[in-house]
Structure formats: C-alpha cells, structure tokens
Motif scaffolding. Structure first.
Motif, short mmCIF file in Angstrom:
data_model
loop_
_atom_site.label_atom_id
_atom_site.label_comp_id
_atom_site.label_asym_id
_atom_site.label_seq_id
_atom_site.Cartn_x
_atom_site.Cartn_y
_atom_site.Cartn_z
N LEU A 177 0.84 -1.20 0.00
CA LEU A 177 0.00 0.00 0.00
C LEU A 177 0.87 1.25 0.00
O LEU A 177 1.63 1.49 0.94
CB LEU A 177 -0.91 0.00 1.23
N ASP A 178 0.76 2.04 -1.05
CA ASP A 178 1.55 3.26 -1.19
C ASP A 178 0.65 4.46 -0.93
O ASP A 178 -0.17 4.83 -1.76
CB ASP A 178 2.14 3.33 -2.60
N GLU A 179 0.81 5.07 0.24
CA GLU A 179 0.00 6.23 0.66
C GLU A 179 -1.50 5.94 0.49
O GLU A 179 -2.21 6.68 -0.21
CB GLU A 179 0.39 7.48 -0.13
N PRO A 180 -2.04 4.91 1.11
CA PRO A 180 -3.42 4.52 0.85
C PRO A 180 -4.46 5.51 1.35
O PRO A 180 -5.62 5.42 0.96
CB PRO A 180 -3.55 3.18 1.60
N THR A 181 -4.09 6.45 2.24
CA THR A 181 -5.09 7.39 2.77
C THR A 181 -4.87 8.82 2.29
O THR A 181 -5.49 9.74 2.80
CB THR A 181 -5.03 7.39 4.32
N SER A 182 -4.04 9.02 1.29
CA SER A 182 -3.63 10.38 0.94
C SER A 182 -4.78 11.25 0.45
O SER A 182 -4.71 12.47 0.54
CB SER A 182 -2.52 10.34 -0.12
N ASN A 183 -5.86 10.65 -0.08
CA ASN A 183 -6.98 11.44 -0.60
C ASN A 183 -8.27 11.25 0.20
O ASN A 183 -9.34 11.63 -0.26
CB ASN A 183 -7.26 11.07 -2.06
N LEU A 184 -8.17 10.66 1.39
CA LEU A 184 -9.37 10.27 2.11
C LEU A 184 -9.70 11.20 3.26
O LEU A 184 -8.81 11.77 3.90
CB LEU A 184 -9.23 8.84 2.63
N ASP A 185 -11.00 11.32 3.56
CA ASP A 185 -11.45 12.06 4.73
C ASP A 185 -11.29 11.18 5.97
O ASP A 185 -10.98 9.99 5.89
CB ASP A 185 -12.91 12.51 4.56
N ALA A 320 -9.89 27.20 4.28
CA ALA A 320 -9.93 25.75 4.07
C ALA A 320 -11.35 25.32 3.76
O ALA A 320 -12.30 25.75 4.43
CB ALA A 320 -9.43 25.02 5.31
N LEU A 321 -11.51 24.49 2.75
CA LEU A 321 -12.81 23.89 2.43
C LEU A 321 -12.70 22.40 2.78
O LEU A 321 -11.93 21.66 2.17
CB LEU A 321 -13.13 24.06 0.95
N VAL A 322 -13.45 21.99 3.79
CA VAL A 322 -13.35 20.62 4.30
C VAL A 322 -14.69 19.91 4.14
O VAL A 322 -15.73 20.54 3.94
CB VAL A 322 -12.90 20.60 5.78
N GLY A 326 -16.69 13.24 -1.78
CA GLY A 326 -17.95 13.27 -2.51
C GLY A 326 -18.92 14.33 -2.04
O GLY A 326 -20.07 14.37 -2.51
N ALA A 327 -18.49 15.23 -1.13
CA ALA A 327 -19.39 16.26 -0.62
C ALA A 327 -19.66 17.37 -1.63
O ALA A 327 -20.59 18.15 -1.46
CB ALA A 327 -18.81 16.87 0.67
N GLY A 328 -18.85 17.45 -2.69
CA GLY A 328 -19.03 18.48 -3.71
C GLY A 328 -17.98 19.57 -3.69
O GLY A 328 -18.12 20.58 -4.38
N LYS A 329 -16.89 19.37 -2.93
CA LYS A 329 -15.89 20.42 -2.75
C LYS A 329 -15.22 20.82 -4.07
O LYS A 329 -15.14 22.01 -4.39
CB LYS A 329 -14.84 19.97 -1.74
N MET A 489 -18.34 21.54 4.16
CA MET A 489 -19.30 21.21 3.11
C MET A 489 -19.83 19.80 3.33
O MET A 489 -19.05 18.87 3.60
CB MET A 489 -18.65 21.33 1.74
N ASP A 490 -21.14 19.65 3.21
CA ASP A 490 -21.75 18.33 3.37
C ASP A 490 -22.93 18.23 2.42
O ASP A 490 -23.83 19.08 2.44
CB ASP A 490 -22.22 18.14 4.82
N ARG A 491 -22.91 17.22 1.57
CA ARG A 491 -23.98 16.97 0.60
C ARG A 491 -24.31 18.22 -0.21
O ARG A 491 -25.48 18.54 -0.44
CB ARG A 491 -25.23 16.46 1.32
N GLY A 492 -23.26 18.88 -0.67
CA GLY A 492 -23.43 20.01 -1.57
C GLY A 492 -23.70 21.34 -0.92
O GLY A 492 -23.80 22.35 -1.61
N ARG A 493 -23.79 21.38 0.40
CA ARG A 493 -24.10 22.63 1.10
C ARG A 493 -22.96 23.02 2.05
O ARG A 493 -22.28 22.15 2.60
CB ARG A 493 -25.39 22.49 1.92
N ILE A 494 -22.80 24.33 2.24
CA ILE A 494 -21.91 24.81 3.29
C ILE A 494 -22.73 24.81 4.58
O ILE A 494 -23.68 25.57 4.75
CB ILE A 494 -21.40 26.24 2.99
N VAL A 495 -22.36 23.92 5.50
CA VAL A 495 -23.19 23.71 6.69
C VAL A 495 -22.60 24.33 7.95
O VAL A 495 -23.29 24.41 8.98
CB VAL A 495 -23.42 22.19 6.92
N ALA A 496 -21.33 24.74 7.90
CA ALA A 496 -20.73 25.35 9.08
C ALA A 496 -19.52 26.16 8.67
O ALA A 496 -18.89 25.91 7.63
CB ALA A 496 -20.32 24.29 10.11
#
Length: 520
Positions: A177-185, A320-322, A326-329, A489-496
């Motif tokens: 496994l080469d950097e298996p979490t590099s793109n994950l939340d 920062a946009l977190v 798949g949240a739509g960022k 961002m959550d499900r396409g909306r800015i929630v906080a």
C-alpha cells in the motif's frame, strides 16, 4: 510473506525524477542494502521524508522495478519464498496486491464494477464466481453505493477506495500500500484502518508506505524509518509511540495523534511562515471580499452536487474547504473559478456580477492531479504558457521561478519534475498571469512533514500579497499551519463555518478528527 535480503536499487538516470525528489539525483535515488521481512499477519510501515526510498521498496516487491522502472537491482526480494524476478507478472499480481498513490494510474475500466472485476477476469475466473466475489468485496468494504458508477464521476477519495477494492478482490496473501489514505477524509481513513486490521487478522502480510501516520496507531506492528535509501531505524509500535515529539520532527515524520494538532501559539508560524490572521472581526481581519457566491448550485442530472452554497473569499486570507469525500468540494471550486457550465446562482467579483469568462481570467485552480494542467516543453515556458506575447514579454520568468525555488529546473520538461515541483510550477504560472483568486485541491496529498510546511508557507505568502486563497483539504496539520477560516461542506451545502485559530476545536470536528483527550 514479503522479504528483502540486502536489496538495492538505483534508477537509471532520468528514469525516475519524481522518486529522486530533487534535481541531479536521478540515477542515485533508490534503496541500498535493505534487509526486511513482513510476516503473515503483520503490518510494517515504511516512513521517512519524501524520496527516502519507500515507494522503491514497494516497486521491488511488486516487480515494477526494474521491469517498468529501469535501473540496477541487487540482492533478493521474495514473495512467499520465491524471488519476484523469477515470477511472471500475473503470478506476482496473485501474490501481492498493490495500491498506488494515484489510483488513476491503475484503472483499466470506466465503470466501478468493471474495475473491481478486472483482476478476477484477468486471472481467468468464471463469470458467476466473478459476480459473487465483486459483490462480496463491495459489501465487505461498504462500497455498494459506488457500484455501477462512472469512474469519472467519482471524487478522488472515492476513486482510491475503488482502487483498493480492485486490489482486495483477489484476496492476495500480501498487500503493498503506497500512501493509501492520501486522498481520504477522516471517516474513510477509519474505514481503511479497520480494513487493514481485518486483513492482518486474516493472515495477510501488509507493507505500507505512509506519511499520514495517525491512522496506523493500533494497527501497525513495526515502523521502519528510511533515510537516503537506507534503513536508519526499526521500531516496534511501542517504541514508536514513545518517541519524543522533537525526535519525531527531526525524522521528518507527521503527527502520530491528530488530537495533538493545534495552531501555533506564537505569533510566527512554524519554520518562519506567516501566521493566520487573528483579528476580531467575522472574516478574521481579512481584506476586501474579492469573490463572492450566493445560492451557487451545480446539477449533473442526478440531483444537485452543489446545492445553494454561499462563499466569500477575501484578499489576504487562506480559507480551508473541508468535508467528506464526494461532498461536492471540487465541483464547488470549479464553479467558483468559472470552469463549470452547469453552475447556477450569483457570483460577484469585486462586488460586480462576474461571467464565467471574467472569473477564469481572475481565478486559477491548482488541480489535485497536477499533470492535467502542465503543457509546455520546459518549466520556463510553462510560466507564460497561454499568455499573449505582450503579456509574456512583461513577465520576469527567472524571478517568478526563483520565488518558488524552481530556478534550477527552468530548462527541465515539467514531466520530469517531482510532484511538489510540478505543483509550484502551476502556481508560478498563476502568479505570472496575475491571478487574484487561487484554489488548491488537496495540495498536501502524499506529502511529508517538510513538504506540508513548504505548502503552508507558500499559501501564507500568496495571501500576504493580497490574493484570496481557497484550499480543499483533509489535512488538519495544514489547516493549523496556514488557514484563517474553514468552511464545512456536506452533501453540496456549506453547513458550518469557523475561524481556525480561535475555534480550532470546531475545525477539528469539521474534519472528523475528534477532540483532544479529556475534552468533550
């Protein structure tokens, strides 16, 4: 079992500039005299600064070096007692499943189900057995919701999960496994950690090359620190957990516990970087609003990906946009920059309604996969690529490259640069074009501690010169070092929304990293 016996590898000059990590090291980088064993039911972590040889060891284990990456190999590398060099490629694939840092490099299909089935088809499994195994794999990894999807519609993190599923479908006895979490939340990282723990319990030998070490606590058995292609230290999990934080820092390693991450207490950010603004107004003391969006929505026909988002980007500020994969960022950022034709809503630039064309002239987005936006034959030519002759003549290319520590690679082809150099080159082109809004998509993906700090300093310098900077990231350490505000961002909306320095616990919660020990 994975075994290295005094294994060495040197890339052929020019064959692996990215692994070298700096100019002039091609042909020298690699690994030297490495002896290491990963037994069934054991997780061994390769750690160290970028270019130390982590990926090279994985390439030796899966046969890509020297078959695909030319160079000289010495010593022995064995999978389950047989030398990798004596095995055909299909037998290597059965014995060792490889997950690469960039999932795009290992996709062979345009749909997710076909991708998970590919290895089974290549191994000659009958159709009914393939269907059963694909379904079982997706259920086991909790990815049923991604079945039958187009690869091109997935977020970077979702693609990486599908790549992982395609590896696990064959149930190989060894995992690389080469950097298996590099793109994950954070929630997805927790899922990966649980999966690796289950693979370990099932008797798989797991070799992981990783910069983001926090998720491996409680999973890893051994940590192997590499320096200059050699093993400098081998530590048990207990020994690694006992390391003094200053020693961890001197080894160039990321944090072991995200609960320890916090913005710097001093008025100066780490390594001399400019600290995030700490004024008291709602926008953190930033300058005027450069780009503003109200009710921004994007719909590709299956429902909104971005749903009524409101965003303000200010001069002199890093935001920062977190949010989850798949949240739509990325879709939101593309729409802000004028790159999406399906966007609806109001976007203002300097308080005036801005067309897509006006936004593309003022904004630029540095993509997660940087190879998509480098076009010229040399780094110097890339700086002014796409500008009119008059505009290009007005640019001091040498000064722009020096500012971003790229003056030594001016004549190099962009494809031969390291990942960090490519990223800085894309920024150089933005600076030369006078872009006022800069968007970065996961700029620290797969980057070590030193690289993360360099990115943080770059973001702060850009903001200090009056640019508005937006960065999509899952990297809590980067947010602590560089950011003024965070949007969740959550499900396409800015929630906080939260100010990073004054309300970092809220930012921590947004990323799913959890609170400090002893706090609610």
């Amino acid at each position: 079992m994975i075994r290295f016996e005094r294994a060495s590898f040197a890339y052929r000059p020019g064959a692996e500039a990215e692994e070298a990590g700096k100019v002039g090291d091609a042909g020298k980088a690699g690994v030297r005299d490495v002896s290491l064993e990963v037994r069934p039911g054991e997780v061994v972590v390769l750690c160290g600064r970028s270019g130390c040889g982590k990926s090279t060891l994985l390439r030796l284990a899966n046969g890509l070096a020297p078959r695909f990456f030319p160079g000289r190999a010495d010593g022995r590398v064995l999978l389950d007692g047989e030398e990798v060099g004596a095995l055909s490629s299909w037998r290597v694939a059965e014995r060792a499943g490889s997950l690469f840092q960039n999932p795009r490099t290992q996709f062979f299909n345009v749909d997710t189900t076909g991708e998970v089935a590919f290895a089974l088809e290549s191994a000659g499994w009958p159709e009914e057995a393939i269907r059963a195994r694909v379904g079982a794999t997706l259920r086991e990894l909790g990815l049923e919701h991604l079945a039958g999807r187009s690869i091109f519609e997935l977020s970077g993190g979702q693609r990486q999960k599908i790549a992982y599923a395609s590896v696990w479908a064959l149930r190989p006895p060894n995992l690389l496994l080469d950097e298996p979490t590099s793109n994950l939340d954070a929630p997805s990282i927790a899922d990966i950690a649980a999966f690796v723990a289950n693979a370990k319990a099932a008797g798989r030998a797991v070799l992981v090359a990783e910069h983001r070490l926090a998720w491996l606590s409680g999973v890893a058995d051994t940590y192997v620190h590499l320096d200059g292609g050699r093993i400098s230290r081998v530590m048990s999990a207990r020994e690694f957990a006992a390391l003094d934080p200053r020693e961890l820092d001197s080894m160039g390693l990321r944090t072991r516990d995200l609960a320890d991450v916090a913005p710097p207490a001093s008025a100066v950010a780490p390594d001399g970087g400019v600290p995030p603004d700490s004024a008291d107004d709602d926008r953190g003391g930033a300058g005027e609003i450069v780009l503003s969006a109200r009710g921004l929505s994007v719909d590709y026909g299956r429902g909104p990906v971005v749903d009524g988002a409101d965003v303000d980007l200010c001069a002199g500020q890093v935001v920062a946009l977190v949010g989850r994969n798949g949240a739509g960022k990325t879709t939101l950022c593309r729409a802000l920059c004028g790159l999406g034709r399906r966007a609806r809503g109001t976007v203002l630039l300097d308080g005036r309604r801005a067309t897509r064309g006006r936004r593309t002239r003022a904004c630029s987005m540095v993509f997660q996969d940087i190879d998509y936006q480098l076009f010229a034959e040399s780094a110097a030519a890339e700086v002014t690529f796409g500008l009119s002759r008059r505009a290009a003549d007005a640019v001091d290319t040498g000064a722009v490259l020096r500012e971003l520590a790229l003056d030594g690679v001016a004549d190099r082809h962009p494809a031969t640069l390291s990942g960090g150099q490519k990223q800085r080159l894309a920024v150089a082109a933005c600076v030369a074009a006078g872009k006022r809004v800069l968007v970065f998509d996961e700029p620290t993906s797969g980057i070590d501690l030193d690289g993360m700090r360099r990115v943080a300093r770059l973001l702060r310098r850009l903001a200090a010169r009056g640019r508005a900077v937006l960065v999509i990231t899952h990297d809590l350490e980067l947010i602590a070092c560089a950011c003024d505000r965070a949007l969740h961002m959550d499900r396409g909306r800015i929630v906080a929304r939260a100010r990073a320095r004054e309300d970092f616990d809220a930012v921590r919660a947004m990323t799913g990293a959890g609170a400090r020990e002893g706090e609610e």
